[in-house]
Motif scaffolding. Structure first.
Motif, PDB file in Angstrom:
ATOM      1  N   SER A  50       0.850  -1.190   0.000  1.00 42.67           N
ATOM      2  CA  SER A  50       0.000   0.000   0.000  1.00 42.67           C
ATOM      3  C   SER A  50       0.887   1.243   0.000  1.00 42.67           C
ATOM      4  CB  SER A  50      -0.912   0.001   1.236  1.00 42.67           C
ATOM      5  OG  SER A  50      -1.718   1.165   1.272  1.00 42.67           O
ATOM      6  N   PHE A  51       1.062   1.818  -1.170  1.00 40.65           N
ATOM      7  CA  PHE A  51       1.881   3.012  -1.328  1.00 40.65           C
ATOM      8  C   PHE A  51       1.555   3.645  -2.670  1.00 40.65           C
ATOM      9  CE2 PHE A  51       4.187  -0.405  -3.278  1.00 40.65           C
ATOM     10  CZ  PHE A  51       4.792   0.139  -4.395  1.00 40.65           C
ATOM     11  N   SER A  52       1.991   4.865  -2.852  1.00 42.57           N
ATOM     12  CA  SER A  52       1.767   5.584  -4.105  1.00 42.57           C
ATOM     13  C   SER A  52       3.106   5.995  -4.692  1.00 42.57           C
ATOM     14  CB  SER A  52       0.898   6.824  -3.866  1.00 42.57           C
ATOM     15  OG  SER A  52       0.690   7.536  -5.080  1.00 42.57           O
ATOM     16  N   VAL A  53       3.298   5.746  -5.983  1.00 41.45           N
ATOM     17  CA  VAL A  53       4.507   6.172  -6.678  1.00 41.45           C
ATOM     18  C   VAL A  53       4.090   7.036  -7.861  1.00 41.45           C
ATOM     19  CG1 VAL A  53       4.558   3.968  -7.915  1.00 41.45           C
ATOM     20  CG2 VAL A  53       6.577   5.416  -7.912  1.00 41.45           C
ATOM     21  N   LEU A  54       4.667   8.224  -7.934  1.00 41.69           N
ATOM     22  CA  LEU A  54       4.305   9.193  -8.961  1.00 41.69           C
ATOM     23  C   LEU A  54       5.498   9.476  -9.851  1.00 41.69           C
ATOM     24  CD1 LEU A  54       3.174  10.318  -5.904  1.00 41.69           C
ATOM     25  CD2 LEU A  54       1.690  11.553  -7.474  1.00 41.69           C
ATOM     26  N   SER A  55       5.255  10.267 -10.907  1.00 44.37           N
ATOM     27  CA  SER A  55       6.355  10.611 -11.799  1.00 44.37           C
ATOM     28  C   SER A  55       6.113  11.962 -12.445  1.00 44.37           C
ATOM     29  CB  SER A  55       6.535   9.539 -12.882  1.00 44.37           C
ATOM     30  OG  SER A  55       5.399   9.495 -13.734  1.00 44.37           O
ATOM     31  N   THR A  56       7.220  12.613 -12.762  1.00 43.97           N
ATOM     32  CA  THR A  56       7.226  13.798 -13.621  1.00 43.97           C
ATOM     33  C   THR A  56       8.282  13.532 -14.677  1.00 43.97           C
ATOM     34  OG1 THR A  56       6.593  15.259 -11.801  1.00 43.97           O
ATOM     35  CG2 THR A  56       7.566  16.271 -13.761  1.00 43.97           C
ATOM     36  N   GLY A  57       7.837  13.294 -15.904  1.00 44.48           N
ATOM     37  CA  GLY A  57       8.783  12.850 -16.914  1.00 44.48           C
ATOM     38  C   GLY A  57       9.323  11.487 -16.525  1.00 44.48           C
TER      39      GLY A  57
ATOM     40  N   PRO B 220       5.596  -0.392 -16.978  1.00 42.26           N
ATOM     41  CA  PRO B 220       6.876  -1.058 -16.693  1.00 42.26           C
ATOM     42  C   PRO B 220       7.978  -0.118 -16.235  1.00 42.26           C
ATOM     43  CG  PRO B 220       6.462  -0.966 -19.063  1.00 42.26           C
ATOM     44  CD  PRO B 220       5.192  -0.551 -18.395  1.00 42.26           C
ATOM     45  N   GLU B 221       7.889   1.164 -16.561  1.00 45.01           N
ATOM     46  CA  GLU B 221       8.955   2.103 -16.171  1.00 45.01           C
ATOM     47  C   GLU B 221       9.085   2.231 -14.651  1.00 45.01           C
ATOM     48  OE1 GLU B 221       7.445   3.125 -20.220  1.00 45.01           O
ATOM     49  OE2 GLU B 221       6.492   2.816 -18.253  1.00 45.01           O
ATOM     50  N   TYR B 222       7.993   1.974 -13.927  1.00 47.90           N
ATOM     51  CA  TYR B 222       8.036   2.082 -12.470  1.00 47.90           C
ATOM     52  C   TYR B 222       8.697   0.874 -11.807  1.00 47.90           C
ATOM     53  CZ  TYR B 222       4.669   5.984 -12.659  1.00 47.90           C
ATOM     54  OH  TYR B 222       4.036   7.182 -12.895  1.00 47.90           O
ATOM     55  N   ASN B 223       8.784  -0.227 -12.528  1.00 50.49           N
ATOM     56  CA  ASN B 223       9.311  -1.459 -11.951  1.00 50.49           C
ATOM     57  C   ASN B 223      10.837  -1.492 -12.047  1.00 50.49           C
ATOM     58  OD1 ASN B 223       6.674  -2.466 -11.468  1.00 50.49           O
ATOM     59  ND2 ASN B 223       6.543  -3.177 -13.594  1.00 50.49           N
TER      60      ASN B 223
ATOM     61  N   SER C 142      13.315   4.167 -16.002  1.00 44.79           N
ATOM     62  CA  SER C 142      13.890   3.707 -17.265  1.00 44.79           C
ATOM     63  C   SER C 142      13.294   4.439 -18.464  1.00 44.79           C
ATOM     64  CB  SER C 142      13.660   2.197 -17.428  1.00 44.79           C
ATOM     65  OG  SER C 142      12.267   1.900 -17.433  1.00 44.79           O
ATOM     66  N   GLY C 143      12.203   5.148 -18.251  1.00 41.82           N
ATOM     67  CA  GLY C 143      11.543   5.898 -19.317  1.00 41.82           C
ATOM     68  C   GLY C 143      10.421   6.721 -18.722  1.00 41.82           C
ATOM     69  N   VAL C 144       9.559   7.246 -19.577  1.00 42.78           N
ATOM     70  CA  VAL C 144       8.445   8.085 -19.127  1.00 42.78           C
ATOM     71  C   VAL C 144       7.177   7.225 -19.066  1.00 42.78           C
ATOM     72  CG1 VAL C 144       7.050  10.122 -19.605  1.00 42.78           C
ATOM     73  CG2 VAL C 144       9.500  10.123 -20.153  1.00 42.78           C
ATOM     74  N   PRO C 145       6.601   7.013 -17.880  1.00 47.78           N
ATOM     75  CA  PRO C 145       5.380   6.202 -17.768  1.00 47.78           C
ATOM     76  C   PRO C 145       4.201   6.875 -18.457  1.00 47.78           C
ATOM     77  CG  PRO C 145       6.469   6.470 -15.639  1.00 47.78           C
ATOM     78  CD  PRO C 145       7.114   7.447 -16.568  1.00 47.78           C
ATOM     79  N   ALA C 146       3.232   6.052 -18.842  1.00 44.06           N
ATOM     80  CA  ALA C 146       2.053   6.579 -19.534  1.00 44.06           C
ATOM     81  C   ALA C 146       1.154   7.357 -18.592  1.00 44.06           C
ATOM     82  CB  ALA C 146       1.281   5.424 -20.182  1.00 44.06           C
ATOM     83  N   VAL C 147       1.128   6.979 -17.314  1.00 40.17           N
ATOM     84  CA  VAL C 147       0.269   7.662 -16.348  1.00 40.17           C
ATOM     85  C   VAL C 147       1.009   7.856 -15.035  1.00 40.17           C
ATOM     86  CG1 VAL C 147      -1.835   6.705 -17.363  1.00 40.17           C
ATOM     87  CG2 VAL C 147      -0.740   5.524 -15.446  1.00 40.17           C
ATOM     88  N   SER C 148       0.496   8.770 -14.223  1.00 45.01           N
ATOM     89  CA  SER C 148       0.981   9.002 -12.869  1.00 45.01           C
ATOM     90  C   SER C 148      -0.219   9.330 -11.984  1.00 45.01           C
ATOM     91  CB  SER C 148       1.982  10.161 -12.848  1.00 45.01           C
ATOM     92  OG  SER C 148       2.378  10.456 -11.521  1.00 45.01           O
ATOM     93  N   PRO C 149      -0.378   8.673 -10.858  1.00 45.04           N
ATOM     94  CA  PRO C 149       0.510   7.683 -10.242  1.00 45.04           C
ATOM     95  C   PRO C 149       0.421   6.310 -10.918  1.00 45.04           C
ATOM     96  CG  PRO C 149      -1.460   7.929  -8.927  1.00 45.04           C
ATOM     97  CD  PRO C 149      -1.552   8.981 -10.000  1.00 45.04           C
ATOM     98  N   ALA C 150       1.324   5.416 -10.503  1.00 43.60           N
ATOM     99  CA  ALA C 150       1.353   4.065 -11.066  1.00 43.60           C
ATOM    100  C   ALA C 150       0.110   3.293 -10.651  1.00 43.60           C
ATOM    101  CB  ALA C 150       2.605   3.339 -10.583  1.00 43.60           C
ATOM    102  N   THR C 151      -0.313   2.394 -11.531  1.00 44.60           N
ATOM    103  CA  THR C 151      -1.439   1.510 -11.241  1.00 44.60           C
ATOM    104  C   THR C 151      -0.953   0.065 -11.229  1.00 44.60           C
ATOM    105  OG1 THR C 151      -2.027   1.339 -13.591  1.00 44.60           O
ATOM    106  CG2 THR C 151      -3.062   3.105 -12.331  1.00 44.60           C
ATOM    107  N   GLY C 152      -1.822  -0.813 -10.722  1.00 39.09           N
ATOM    108  CA  GLY C 152      -1.479  -2.225 -10.702  1.00 39.09           C
ATOM    109  C   GLY C 152      -1.383  -2.768  -9.288  1.00 39.09           C
TER     110      GLY C 152
END
Length: 335
Positions: free
Chosen positions: A254-261, A290-293, A315-325
């Motif tokens: 249970s956590f949230s991971v976000l991204s900017t670029g 996959p970029e979040y993994n 490793s790259g730019v994720p399609a969405v933020s925050p991560a899902t799954g």
């Protein structure tokens, strides 16, 4: 180099006794030359054809050699050709039993025996530990040089402290530089480590202590960081300096991971970090993007180390933020 090719290769499936005494060779039978004006068949000639074959050459995988064929090393001895497509696995892993003692780190640098924290007469549990650097300053540290001062995984707290000092810290020369903002100026703490150490559990922490030498000086940031900073003379002695803490591996879902670029970030509420540490080691899996993994070093923002997040490069730019799954994160925290 030129190698003769074998000819007329035949399988001996139906006659296993054929060529039984030959190695890397086969028997070839040919009709001899026909004599002129002869009514008799030509005499047959028998010869042995030797061809190159793969053998164990005893290569120790550490001595540089010349070779061909991409990433594989090749050796040629006379007419024998050897190729290697694998590297030996780690010889001893945490929990392996060797001469009556269990390894507490991968590939211990010492022989099994009593009184050595790298070895234990009892097997390790499933818990895993690492030592991570801490720097006691008047303000929160922003960055270190070298970065990511975190020790190898161990099967006990004592072994984690030992490999942190004897391997991770011992490799830092001439010392560790830590950047911090001491209002209203930027400053660098320079620290030269000693050799011995003690490990003690107190105030809820597993503390790694050592006699060190230290010095603080003001710098111009970012121009002087890190190359233009660091003072290694005129140091002050600090007995029993806390140079690191031992952290335990934990897992949360249970956590949230976000991204900017391509920069990921996790809240320090989800990933607690000692106020005297700069970097955390994390391993994230199960994200739909996959970029979040992956395994990352998550660090404080240099300019605003207390902004509530730890940042890491994806490793790259994720399609969405925050991560899902169905996310999962392994991380290392205080005892």
């Amino acid at each position: 180099m030129r190698l003769d090719l074998a000819t007329d290769l035949r399988a001996r499936i139906g006659a296993p006794d054929k060529d039984a005494r030959l190695t890397n060779a086969f028997v070839e039978v040919k009709a001899g030359p026909v004599a002129k004006n002869s009514a008799y068949p030509a005499k047959k000639e028998t010869c042995v054809r030797k061809r190159p074959g793969c053998v164990t050459t005893g290569y120790d995988y550490t001595t540089p050699i010349q070779g061909i064929g991409g990433s594989l090393p090749y050796l040629i001895y006379d007419d024998t050709f050897g190729a290697f497509d694998a590297v030996p696995a780690t010889s001893v892993l945490i929990g392996d039993l060797v001469s009556g003692y269990y390894a507490m780190v991968d590939d211990p640098p010492t022989s099994p025996g009593p009184g050595d924290d790298y070895w234990s007469v009892t097997p390790p549990t499933s818990d895993r530990w690492r030592g991570t650097a801490t720097i006691s300053l008047s303000d929160t540290p922003s960055a270190t040089d070298p970065a990511n001062v975190i020790g190898a995984q161990a099967g006990s707290k004592a072994a984690a402290a030992k490999t942190f000092v004897e391997v991770t810290i011992a490799a830092i020369s001439p010392g560790l530089k830590t950047l911090y903002y001491s209002h209203p100026v930027w400053a660098v703490n320079s620290k030269i480590f000693g050799t011995g150490y003690t490990y003690v559990e107190e105030f809820g922490e597993g503390r790694i202590k050592q006699d060190t030498q230290t010095h603080d000086d003001a710098i111009t940031y970012p121009a002087d960081w890190p190359a233009g900073s660091g003072v290694w003379t005129g140091m002050f002695s600090v007995p029993d300096d806390i140079i690191g803490i031992v952290c335990k591996k934990k897992t949360k879902t249970s956590f949230s991971v976000l991204s900017t670029g391509a920069v990921g970030r996790i809240s320090t509420a989800d990933l607690p970090l000692s106020l005297e540490s700069v970097t955390a080691l994390i391993a994230i899996s199960g994200c739909d993007q996959p970029e979040y993994n992956g395994t990352f070093y998550a660090s404080r923002d240099i300019s605003t180390p207390l902004d509530g997040y730890l940042y890491f490069t994806l490793s790259g730019v994720p399609a969405v933020s925050p991560a899902t799954g169905s996310k999962s994160m392994d991380y290392w925290v205080q005892l």
